[in-house]
Structure formats: structure tokens, C-alpha cells
Design a protein around this motif. Structure first.
Motif, PDB file in Angstrom:
ATOM      1  N   ALA A 108       1.371   0.869  10.381  1.00 43.33           N
ATOM      2  CA  ALA A 108       0.695   1.588   9.298  1.00 43.33           C
ATOM      3  C   ALA A 108      -0.324   0.687   8.594  1.00 43.33           C
ATOM      4  O   ALA A 108      -1.360   1.153   8.116  1.00 43.33           O
ATOM      5  CB  ALA A 108       1.730   2.109   8.293  1.00 43.33           C
ATOM      6  N   SER A 109      -0.038  -0.617   8.527  1.00 44.48           N
ATOM      7  CA  SER A 109      -0.977  -1.549   7.889  1.00 44.48           C
ATOM      8  C   SER A 109      -2.247  -1.686   8.708  1.00 44.48           C
ATOM      9  O   SER A 109      -3.346  -1.807   8.155  1.00 44.48           O
ATOM     10  CB  SER A 109      -0.331  -2.927   7.728  1.00 44.48           C
ATOM     11  N   SER A 119       0.487   4.063   1.455  1.00 48.02           N
ATOM     12  CA  SER A 119       0.626   4.654   2.797  1.00 48.02           C
ATOM     13  C   SER A 119       1.677   3.885   3.604  1.00 48.02           C
ATOM     14  O   SER A 119       2.407   4.473   4.408  1.00 48.02           O
ATOM     15  CB  SER A 119      -0.720   4.642   3.528  1.00 48.02           C
ATOM     16  N   VAL A 120       1.785   2.592   3.387  1.00 45.60           N
ATOM     17  CA  VAL A 120       2.765   1.774   4.111  1.00 45.60           C
ATOM     18  C   VAL A 120       4.162   2.013   3.542  1.00 45.60           C
ATOM     19  O   VAL A 120       5.135   2.168   4.293  1.00 45.60           O
ATOM     20  CB  VAL A 120       2.380   0.281   4.032  1.00 45.60           C
ATOM     21  N   THR A 179      -9.200  -0.481   6.141  1.00 48.26           N
ATOM     22  CA  THR A 179     -10.218  -0.516   5.094  1.00 48.26           C
ATOM     23  C   THR A 179      -9.644  -1.038   3.784  1.00 48.26           C
ATOM     24  O   THR A 179     -10.254  -1.893   3.115  1.00 48.26           O
ATOM     25  CB  THR A 179     -10.795   0.906   4.872  1.00 48.26           C
ATOM     26  N   GLU A 180      -8.462  -0.524   3.430  1.00 47.44           N
ATOM     27  CA  GLU A 180      -7.846  -0.986   2.179  1.00 47.44           C
ATOM     28  C   GLU A 180      -7.456  -2.464   2.258  1.00 47.44           C
ATOM     29  O   GLU A 180      -7.620  -3.216   1.294  1.00 47.44           O
ATOM     30  CB  GLU A 180      -6.588  -0.156   1.881  1.00 47.44           C
ATOM     31  N   TYR A 187      -1.750  -8.850   5.248  1.00 47.19           N
ATOM     32  CA  TYR A 187      -1.216  -7.491   5.343  1.00 47.19           C
ATOM     33  C   TYR A 187      -0.093  -7.224   4.349  1.00 47.19           C
ATOM     34  O   TYR A 187       0.399  -6.093   4.242  1.00 47.19           O
ATOM     35  CB  TYR A 187      -0.748  -7.196   6.776  1.00 47.19           C
ATOM     36  N   LEU A 220       0.845  -1.199   0.000  1.00 48.62           N
ATOM     37  CA  LEU A 220       0.000   0.000   0.000  1.00 48.62           C
ATOM     38  C   LEU A 220       0.881   1.250   0.000  1.00 48.62           C
ATOM     39  O   LEU A 220       1.884   1.302   0.706  1.00 48.62           O
ATOM     40  CB  LEU A 220      -0.874   0.028   1.258  1.00 48.62           C
ATOM     41  N   ASP A 278      -3.450   0.677  10.443  1.00 52.66           N
ATOM     42  CA  ASP A 278      -4.163   1.930  10.188  1.00 52.66           C
ATOM     43  C   ASP A 278      -4.890   1.905   8.843  1.00 52.66           C
ATOM     44  O   ASP A 278      -5.796   2.694   8.620  1.00 52.66           O
ATOM     45  CB  ASP A 278      -3.180   3.117  10.204  1.00 52.66           C
ATOM     46  N   ALA A 279      -4.440   1.027   7.943  1.00 51.00           N
ATOM     47  CA  ALA A 279      -5.043   0.953   6.606  1.00 51.00           C
ATOM     48  C   ALA A 279      -6.071  -0.177   6.540  1.00 51.00           C
ATOM     49  O   ALA A 279      -6.232  -0.833   5.506  1.00 51.00           O
ATOM     50  CB  ALA A 279      -3.953   0.749   5.556  1.00 51.00           C
TER      51      ALA A 279
END
Ligand SMILES: *Cc1c(COP(=O)(O)O)cnc(C)c1O
Length: 382
Positions: A272-273, A54-55, A278-279, A233, A52, A275-276
Motif C-alpha cells: 500500500a505504501s 490509506s496504509v 505521491t504522498e 516509507y 498514511l 501505491d501511495a
């Protein structure tokens, strides 16, 4: 560094001797790695999706500080996980993959004269790590439904049993244990025997009666749960997983841990994963939708395959079919994982890649006819 002129190798003399248990260990057979861009890497149950954004951003930022040791206590990640699973930060133990945490668990609790019960076939790290701890592996054959034979596992418990490992969904068959069944099993295990529930694929379970292991953890002092960031993840390359363990066991796990075994990159990527969420859930949903599609097509085509609750499917085979399948997948540049005398495990990926798998398999009858004339020259261990 001194220059070695003899081309390497040990000098004449007495060499260090391996422990007997180490010499006797089977090697962990890793899924083969894709060597070309066209090859489909379906041998290791990794996520097929790119990391991702963001990650990746967090990992890039953390890479500025790789001259520093990571936080050995992984405090921030433990707090993240604790909040996510409604446990205490002290009950979370981070390790280099959940395989690393399992090694800590066995090192902290087992030794010579102890036995560890697990289903077989299951995750191939189990017999290796149990033997390495000094304990004796007690593998219990899977049931006819390709799931754990929990009654037989209970019968396998003796005075010497220190731990029982339950893998749900089971790698490599994909079969999960439902909540009530697992609850009855845990209640029947003597309280001094540790129950290790390995949930590497739990995110992919969508059965209505799926087991809520955090409830078992709260209710039983002898339950501990293993999870990983390597599968759903998508962080297999960073090596991070964790255990949920009651505080005295958790303390023991920290004592036997390799110092600084989990990099800051891994710790921050894992946080961070979470936190993500939803994705990650969208990606998981895409895999489970593909799983339904692929299982249905396979069954309509005459293949028998258990109800997988994971990101892979399982085909039990005799040796002839297994070798024929390997050869056909090889020719199609599709890397799958095969197990001598048992079968073939295929990781699910995107629709186009799964279609390549379906094209190789076709109908079971046609496959059997087409391959009946093939001469085997393949390495049977592959
Ligand atoms: C993949 C897997 C793990 C976890 O592997 P790590 O990368 O070490 O976290 C654990 N158990 C099973 C059954 C697995 O398939």
C-alpha cells in the motif's frame, strides 16, 4: 505452566554455553525511545510522520486475519516491488527489515575463513551480522569527507573476501556515493566478491548525480541491493525490507529465511505504501527541504557537517564536545544518537522539532564556551 517459587533464575547445574563468537559480539545499541510526549525522538532515523491513512486502513483490514500465517513467498509484494523497480519478481527477496535480509545474505554466502569488507563508521549491524555468520569483519575507516574510502576498501579485498558492503547514503554520516564513482568501484571489485549496496536512505537522495543501483544490478552478476520500508516509507514498526538479488542468490536467501518472518500486515502495508508514492514523495520532499535549511543554518553558525543525502545530519566531535552535546540535548528533551569517539547523529523531523535542535546547538563558539564549565556525570556509552 509450573509455578516457580524461587523467584526465577536457572536451577543449579550445567548451563548451555554460548558460541564464542556470540559471547564476543558487541550489542546493537538502539536509539533511545521517547518516554514522554514532549520528547523529540531523533535517535533512530524513523519517519516523524504518522502512518498514511490509506496504509493504516489496509493494516486494520489485514488484522482481521492474524490467526493465519502470512504468505511465505510474499508474492503480491514482490510483484509490486518488481514492477516499481523494473526487475523480475524472482529477483526480489522480502525479509523482516533489510537488516533481516542482510542476515540472510551473510548466512547464505559467508562462513569461517571468509572476510567481509565494509566502511567504518557505518551501520552498526554490519560487524555484528558478519561476526555471527562466522566471517571476519574488515572495517575500513571513512575518508576525510565522511564518505566511504573506496580505494582503501578495494585494497582491503583479499583472497578471502566474500562480500563488500557499501552503505549509501552512509549511516551515520549521510554521505552518498555518486553514480560514476560507484560504477568504477563495482567494476574494480573482483567478480567473485559479492557487492551489497545498502540503500536504506535512497529515497532521500536528491543529488543530480545519484547512483542508479538497478543499472549496476543489471550489468553485474555480483551486485545485490538492499532497501527498506522502515525509513522514508514510515513502516519501521512493521519490519519489512527487501533485497534485489540475481535469481540463484535470491533462491539461497529464501532457503535461509526464517519461515513466515514477515507478517501479512507488513506485506500489505508495504504494498500500500508503494501505491501511495505521491504522498510518500511529498513527505520526503519536506524532509529534504528541511535538510537544506538546517545544514545552512548550522554552517552559518560555525558547525561543520557533511552534505547529508539522508534524513539525518552528522556532527563529528571529540569526546568532550560529544558529552556536552548529549547533556544539552538531554536537558532539552531531544533524543539523539551518539557514538563514542566519533560524533552525534540527529534525525531530521518537522520544522518545529528541527528548530529545537538548532536552538540547542546555537552557534558553535557560544556552545563551546557555555559548556566548557560543565562537569560530566553522564554515562559515556550513552
Ligand atoms: C535503518 C537501516 C537499515 C534498515 O533497517 P530495517 O528496519 O531492518 O529495514 C538498513 N541499513 C541501514 C544503514 C540503516 O540505517
Amino acid at each position: 505452566m509450573t509455578h516457580v517459587s524461587n523467584g526465577g533464575g536457572a536451577p543449579e547445574g550445567i548451563e548451555p554455553v554460548l558460541r564464542e563468537v556470540v559471547s564476543a559480539l558487541p550489542s546493537y545499541v538502539a536509539g533511545r525511545r521517547a518516554s514522554t510526549a514532549l520528547a523529540a525522538a531523533l535517535a533512530s532515523n524513523e519517519s516523524h510522520e504518522a502512518p498514511l491513512p490509506s496504509v493504516l486502513r489496509v493494516v486494520r483490514e489485514a488484522s482481521d486475519r492474524i490467526n493465519r500465517y502470512p504468505d511465505m513467498a510474499a508474492a503480491e509484494l514482490r510483484e509490486h516491488i518488481a514492477a516499481f523497480l523494473h526487475v523480475l519478481p524472482d529477483e526480489v527477496v522480502i525479509g523482516p527489515g533489510s537488516v533481516g535480509v542482510l542476515q540472510q545474505l551473510l548466512a547464505a554466502t559467508c562462513g569461517p575463513d571468509d572476510e567481509v569488507v565494509f566502511a567504518w563508521r557505518s551501520f552498526e549491524a554490519y560487524p555484528i551480522l558478519v561476526s555471527l555468520s562466522g566471517a571476519t569483519p574488515v572495517p575500513v575507516p571513512l575518508g576525510a569527507d565522511e564518505g566511504h574510502d573506496l580505494d582503501a576498501m578495494l585494497s582491503g579485498i583479499t583472497d578471502r573476501t566474500k562480500a563488500v558492503i557499501v552503505c549509501t547514503p552512509n549511516n551515520p554520516t549521510g554521505v552518498a556515493i555518486d553514480h560514476n564513482t560507484l560504477e568504477r568501484f563495482i567494476a574494480a571489485v573482483p567478480p567473485h566478491v559479492l557487492v551489497i549496496v545498502d540503500e536504506a536512505y535512497v529515497e532521500y537522495v536528491d543529488a543530480a548525480d545519484s547512483a542508479d543501483t538497478t543499472r549496476f544490478f543489471r550489468a553485474h552478476a555480483n551486485v545485490c541491493v538492499l532497501r527498506t520500508f522502515s525509513k522514508a516509507y514510515g513502516l519501521a514498526g512493521l519490519r519489512v525490507g527487501f533485497a534485489i538479488a540475481h535469481s540463484s542468490l535470491a533462491e539461497g536467501l529464501r532457503r535461509v529465511a526464517l519461515p513466515f518472518g514477515v507478517s501479512a500486515l507488513a506485506q500489505q502495508a508495504a504494498a500500500a505504501s508503494l501505491d501511495a508514492a505521491t504522498e510518500i514523495q511529498q513527505r520526503v520532499d519536506a524532509v529534504t527541504a528541511e535538510r537544506r535549511r538546517v545544514l545552512q543554518i548550522l554552517r552559518e553558525s560555525g558547525w561543520e557537517t557533511p552534505d547529508s543525502e539522508a534524513n539525518f545530519i552528522w556532527l563529528r566531535t571529540d569526546e568532550r564536545l560529544r558529552l556536552n552535546l548529549l547533556e544539552a540535548f538531554d536537558r532539552a528533551d531531544v533524543l539523539v544518537r551518539s557514538y563514542a569517539d566519533d560524533g552525534v547523529r540527529i534525525t531530521l523531523a518537522d520544522t518545529a522539532t528541527n528548530d529545537r535542535v538548532l536552538a540547542v546547538l546555537g552557534s558553535k563558539d557560544t556552545f563551546a564556551q557555555r559548556s566548557s564549565s560543565i562537569v560530566h556525570e553522564m554515562d559515556p556509552a550513552k
